[in-house]
Design an enzyme around this catalytic site. Structure first.
Site, PDB file in Angstrom:
ATOM      1  N   LYS A 140      -6.389 -11.452  -4.009  1.00 53.40           N
ATOM      2  CA  LYS A 140      -7.773 -11.034  -3.788  1.00 53.40           C
ATOM      3  C   LYS A 140      -8.536 -11.069  -5.109  1.00 53.40           C
ATOM      4  O   LYS A 140      -9.596 -11.659  -5.202  1.00 53.40           O
ATOM      5  CB  LYS A 140      -7.785  -9.637  -3.165  1.00 53.40           C
ATOM      6  CG  LYS A 140      -9.166  -9.159  -2.803  1.00 53.40           C
ATOM      7  CD  LYS A 140      -9.114  -7.857  -2.030  1.00 53.40           C
ATOM      8  CE  LYS A 140     -10.515  -7.296  -1.882  1.00 53.40           C
ATOM      9  NZ  LYS A 140     -10.557  -6.017  -1.191  1.00 53.40           N
TER      10      LYS A 140
ATOM     11  N   GLU B  87       1.759 -10.134 -11.556  1.00 49.73           N
ATOM     12  CA  GLU B  87       2.910 -10.841 -10.984  1.00 49.73           C
ATOM     13  C   GLU B  87       2.503 -12.215 -10.468  1.00 49.73           C
ATOM     14  O   GLU B  87       3.183 -13.228 -10.699  1.00 49.73           O
ATOM     15  CB  GLU B  87       3.505 -10.045  -9.809  1.00 49.73           C
ATOM     16  CG  GLU B  87       4.112  -8.702 -10.166  1.00 49.73           C
ATOM     17  CD  GLU B  87       3.122  -7.550 -10.078  1.00 49.73           C
ATOM     18  OE1 GLU B  87       1.897  -7.777 -10.240  1.00 49.73           O
ATOM     19  OE2 GLU B  87       3.573  -6.415  -9.847  1.00 49.73           O
TER      20      GLU B  87
ATOM     21  N   GLY C 287      -6.834  -5.708   0.849  1.00 50.65           N
ATOM     22  CA  GLY C 287      -5.652  -6.553   0.628  1.00 50.65           C
ATOM     23  C   GLY C 287      -4.617  -6.392   1.730  1.00 50.65           C
ATOM     24  O   GLY C 287      -4.086  -7.375   2.253  1.00 50.65           O
ATOM     25  N   ARG C 288      -4.332  -5.145   2.129  1.00 53.87           N
ATOM     26  CA  ARG C 288      -3.274  -4.936   3.122  1.00 53.87           C
ATOM     27  C   ARG C 288      -3.723  -5.229   4.561  1.00 53.87           C
ATOM     28  O   ARG C 288      -2.954  -5.079   5.495  1.00 53.87           O
ATOM     29  CB  ARG C 288      -2.700  -3.523   3.001  1.00 53.87           C
ATOM     30  CG  ARG C 288      -3.714  -2.412   3.048  1.00 53.87           C
ATOM     31  CD  ARG C 288      -3.095  -1.073   2.647  1.00 53.87           C
ATOM     32  NE  ARG C 288      -4.081  -0.019   2.486  1.00 53.87           N
ATOM     33  CZ  ARG C 288      -4.798   0.198   1.396  1.00 53.87           C
ATOM     34  NH1 ARG C 288      -4.649  -0.574   0.352  1.00 53.87           N
ATOM     35  NH2 ARG C 288      -5.673   1.177   1.330  1.00 53.87           N
TER      36      ARG C 288
HETATM   37  O1  F6P Z   1      -1.207  -3.051  -6.355  1.00 52.58           O
HETATM   38  C1  F6P Z   1      -1.654  -2.906  -5.066  1.00 52.58           C
HETATM   39  C2  F6P Z   1      -2.497  -4.076  -4.610  1.00 52.58           C
HETATM   40  O2  F6P Z   1      -3.785  -3.969  -5.121  1.00 52.58           O
HETATM   41  C3  F6P Z   1      -2.501  -4.178  -3.104  1.00 52.58           C
HETATM   42  O3  F6P Z   1      -3.429  -3.360  -2.507  1.00 52.58           O
HETATM   43  C4  F6P Z   1      -2.725  -5.636  -2.888  1.00 52.58           C
HETATM   44  O4  F6P Z   1      -2.380  -6.023  -1.600  1.00 52.58           O
HETATM   45  C5  F6P Z   1      -1.834  -6.204  -3.958  1.00 52.58           C
HETATM   46  O5  F6P Z   1      -1.967  -5.318  -5.038  1.00 52.58           O
HETATM   47  C6  F6P Z   1      -2.151  -7.600  -4.386  1.00 52.58           C
HETATM   48  O6  F6P Z   1      -3.461  -7.731  -4.853  1.00 52.58           O
HETATM   49  P1  F6P Z   1      -4.162  -9.119  -4.999  1.00 52.58           P
HETATM   50  O7  F6P Z   1      -4.256  -9.758  -3.670  1.00 52.58           O
HETATM   51  O8  F6P Z   1      -5.527  -8.843  -5.565  1.00 52.58           O
HETATM   52  O9  F6P Z   1      -3.337  -9.955  -5.943  1.00 52.58           O
END
Ligand code: F6P
Length: 544
Positions: free
Chosen positions: A206, A212, A267-268
């Protein structure tokens, strides 16, 4: 004391809880042959049986009064209308717009979001058709055979869970793989069998700065370029899914190859957006849209059904009943479906990141329990691992059992055995086994052994919900996921917490960023508490 725990509806439930102390499910079934009919609902081809719960005719009306008192109807309307109900981040919460198959306009800040939603869906369709048909070629002119989704949390768990559940619908030769962990084992092992010439990477994030994902995406690019050599080839092998075009461009992915989504998608809750691209590539866009359709139909049910017939509302209220009145700390999700092996993982994030909160919407500390610990794994495997504790341990663990009447596979014998177990476990949890029943099964000598006798008694009276569907199709899965999403939302409303932010994940991320440079020099570290210092310095000594 908070206004919730001193409220009229809460007090009425507390009184009711005291009255229901001696309620025995086994007796309730014996006394009322209509109990299953009374406490079951159907939605399309899903049967939801909640009769094995410690409830009587008074319980649901009292729980519904609590939902009404907490303004649930207004909150549902606010969510669907695009109001900024995520108040800490000042955002609308509109994953429902992503699957709004009616296409009725939904406004955020005065702008209808549906044209954007439809535009991205059309772009996904075109891309999926090109890749699946072989028209989209890699840099050496070969057809894509493998898709690697790089993303974590909502950008990984949802697509992985759906793709694995719907593997029987993957009709093309395309395989999907999911990389999320910063531990290099994840990406190294996944890339080992793949060919850079025929591999497509989806970088899903997002914010497109998640540590990571960015590290894994960089390693993927290095792996790819080690063979391809030519940076121009990246365009044929890397696409991005994000709300953040600048970050995508800065990483080196052409924004032409970007599938966008928006701030109002949490995101979730994002698998319904372009984050679901790997699903659509795997099972085809028609099946992805069937998934959306199943969720949309549940959205309509949730939006319009009276609370007493509203499945997500009842699921949520039963959860509140155990969490807040019986002090149950956890809730087990037990799909009797091996392909749903990531279902509990997915809803660990869905539920625990949403409702693992202790500050109310008004900024006060709660004085009641909020989100439960979500856990589980498929039956029958779980039966041979942790079911002992559910049956005879000291904790009350409400369980959800899920099964499809039809498997996608045709081996003789298996499915009826699976379903017999799906039926037997809730029955055993509900019935238990009395002292007399145990004694009748033992020899007189064994009956004298009081340890043996006591160990074989099952208290029973353990609550569960059972979900039975015809087949786990894309549409049915979409419906299940939306049922659980709305359950989580309803519980957040009752607890008066913001289910849509995730501040609790930030502190650790910030501290990790501060520690990283300390691992990369030779100095003895003294800047933390003695435990953290000791561990850092030990790591530096042990590291080759
Ligand atoms: O660390 C939690 C979080 O922000 C989640 O809510 C989200 O799904 C995940 O990290 C990954 O975030 P992104 O899609 O921005 O990489």
């Amino acid at each position: 004391m908070s206004s919730l725990t001193t409220s009229k509806a809460w007090s009425a439930l507390q009184d009711h809880y005291h009255h229901i102390q001696n309620f025995v499910l086994r007796e309730a079934f014996a006394q009322d042959p209509q109990r299953h009919a009374k406490f079951s609902l159907t939605f399309n081809d899903i049967l939801f049986d909640y009769s094995k719960n410690r409830i009587n005719d008074e319980t649901l009306p009292l729980l519904i009064a609590l939902a009404e008192q907490q303004g649930l109807a207004e909150k549902i309307a606010a969510m669907f209308s695009g109001a900024a109900i995520n108040t800490t981040e000042h955002r609308a919460v509109l994953h429902t717009a992503l699957r709004n198959r009616s296409n009725r306009p939904i406004y955020v800040d005065g702008k209808d979001v549906m044209p954007d939603v439809n535009r991205v869906l059309a772009k996904m369709r075109g891309f999926c058709e090109a890749v699946r048909s072989g028209a989209w070629k890699g840099y050496t002119g070969k057809t894509i055979t493998d898709v690697v989704n790089i993303g974590i949390g909502g950008s990984g768990l949802g697509p992985k869970m759906v793709s694995m559940t719907l593997t029987p619908y993957s009709t093309s030769a395309l395989k999907v793989h999911y990389v999320s962990n910063i531990d290099q084992t994840d990406i190294v092992e996944k890339l080992k069998p793949l060919n850079p010439e025929t591999t497509l990477f989806i970088v899903a994030s997002k914010i497109f700065s998640t540590q990571e994902t960015m590290m894994n995406a960089t390693s993927a690019k290095n792996w790819f370029l080690a063979t391809a050599q030519d940076p121009a080839a990246v365009a044929k092998h890397f696409v991005a899914i994000s709300t953040h075009a600048e970050n995508v461009a800065a990483f080196g992915i052409d924004t032409e190859n970007m599938f966008e989504f928006w701030d109002w998608v949490g995101g979730r809750f994002s698998l319904w957006s372009a984050v679901g691209l790997s699903i659509a590539l795997y099972i085809g866009m028609d099946n992805f849209e069937a998934l959306l359709e199943g969720a949309y139909e549940v959205d309509e049910h949730f939006r319009t059904a009276p609370f007493a017939q509203n499945i997500p509302v009842i699921m949520a209220l039963l959860g509140i009943w155990y969490n807040n009145f019986f002090d149950a700390d956890s809730h087990a999700l037990l799909p009797y479906d091996q392909s749903m092996r990531y279902f509990a993982d997915y809803f660990q994030q869905g539920d625990m990141e949403s409702n693992g909160k202790s500050i109310t919407m008004d900024g006060d500390k709660v004085d009641y329990s909020t989100g439960p610990i979500i856990w589980g794994q498929p039956g029958t495997n779980g039966q041979h691992a942790f079911f002992q504790l559910i049956h005879q341990g000291t904790k009350l663990i409400p369980c959800d059992f899920l099964v499809a009447a039809n498997s996608h596979y045709k081996l003789p014998g298996h499915h009826d055995i699976l379903v017999s177990n799906f039926l037997a476990q809730p029955e055993a949890l509900m019935r238990g086994k009395t002292l007399d029943e145990v004694k009748r099964e033992l020899t007189p000598a064994e009956g004298e052994d009081h340890v043996l006798v006591a160990s074989k008694v099952f208290e029973g009276n353990k609550p569960s919900n059972s979900f039975l569907c015809k087949k786990m199709t894309p549409k049915t899965l979409g419906s299940f996921l939306a049922l659980y999403e709305h359950k989580i939302f309803v519980q957040g409303v009752i607890w008066n917490i913001n289910s849509f932010d995730q501040m609790g994940v930030e502190l650790g991320k910030i501290l990790a960023k501060a520690i990283l440079p300390e691992l990369q020099n030779d100095a003895v570290i003294t800047s933390h508490d003695s435990s953290t210092n000791g561990l850092i310095n030990a790591y530096k000594r042990l590291k080759d």
